[in-house]
Design an enzyme around this catalytic site. Sequence first.
Site, mmCIF file in Angstrom:
data_model
loop_
_atom_site.group_PDB
_atom_site.id
_atom_site.type_symbol
_atom_site.label_atom_id
_atom_site.label_comp_id
_atom_site.label_asym_id
_atom_site.label_seq_id
_atom_site.Cartn_x
_atom_site.Cartn_y
_atom_site.Cartn_z
ATOM 1 N N PRO A 23 24.034 25.547 10.077
ATOM 2 C CA PRO A 23 23.589 25.290 11.453
ATOM 3 C C PRO A 23 23.691 26.541 12.326
ATOM 4 C CG PRO A 23 25.114 23.608 10.702
ATOM 5 C CD PRO A 23 25.156 24.695 9.688
ATOM 6 N N GLN A 100 23.880 18.511 12.271
ATOM 7 C CA GLN A 100 25.305 18.674 12.544
ATOM 8 C C GLN A 100 25.604 18.011 13.887
ATOM 9 O OE1 GLN A 100 27.112 22.458 13.972
ATOM 10 N NE2 GLN A 100 28.194 22.462 12.006
ATOM 11 N N TYR A 184 35.594 23.507 18.759
ATOM 12 C CA TYR A 184 34.976 22.419 19.498
ATOM 13 C C TYR A 184 35.863 21.170 19.449
ATOM 14 C CZ TYR A 184 31.213 25.760 19.593
ATOM 15 O OH TYR A 184 30.493 26.909 19.797
#
Length: 372
Positions: A23, A100, A184
């Site tokens: 990604p 994703q 994240y």
Amino acid sequence: MSLLFSPIDLGPLRLSNRILVAPMCQYSSIDGCACDWHVQHWTNLALSGAGLLITEATAVEARGRISWGDLGLYDDATEAAFAQALATVRRWSPMPVGVQLAHAGRKASTHRPWEHGGGVIAPGAEHGWQVVAPSAMAYAEDQPLPEALDAAGIANIVRAFTDSARRATRLGLDLIELHAAHGYLLHQFLSPLSNRRTDGYGGSLVNRMRLLLEVFDAVKAAVPASMALGIRISATDWVDGGWDLEQSIALAKVLDARGCHFIHVSSGGLHPAQRIPVCPGFQVPFAEAIKREVTMPVVAVGMITAPQQAEAVLAEGQADAVGLARAMLFDPRWPWHAAAALGAQVAAPPQYMRCAPHGHGDLLLPMTGSAG
């Protein structure tokens, strides 16, 4: 025979080779919606000859976008735009496509990287919003404090991932990767550097893994058995006292027992104090260590740029597949060149067959299912 160009199964999904397009955020969405940029970008990569394309980090709610230009899959508008872009990709390439699913947590609400250095945008400012996190701790001292999620907020996060996974199923995508890396939100819950909670989601390793496992279980229950489901982790924070390889192995074992189909091993991104010894294949040893402890396929990523290097990672048993990102941006035909270097064959659109390099007339195999 080249291992790189041998097939591999990620759960129910068979790939023709072991090259994954990892990604890569494009920061080019409009209110979370895919646009013409995504059509050309995804289609280009889907014609590369890789075994799988995983689209960029895709937010499960609007406040979970990294920047205001990030892609989302959290309402009917973002789903419809994704469907329209994906339809064009599917028209021209049979390559499996995954998504994703992500939530940026405290690293959300930023400028695009090429604008203002990608810096944080404060709540209330244009393109800015209030961010959330496990604890009211900012990524850097000069940034606004995030709002610590309460029990209801955590439940909403689980629901958001699940709803986005259902949208991914409706889109006909082949794979879902849960983003628990690069600092994240799911990674923020895992690391003791960002998670200072005193309830059931903080403290012990079991508690810090709880949200990720709840998300995984909920998504797995919500999607059909035909959907491949895996995870991307940062194997270490590269900071003393943070998330590390030992904890990553423990998490990988739990996910393996729960039926996770693959684990994609990256590192870093959680704390500005990280010190990363960047060099070719610098993250491969993490993948190798995890591979020794699990049965699910392990994907290595990070400065894997040469065909012989990728082949060696597989031949030496360090990983089961490799992910390429920046190398694919620089050379979208990397798999073609790798096949030529390793004496293998790779699928290509019939429109491109006449460009087979001199001496490699048997290199390119026509893709089945692409328009003529």
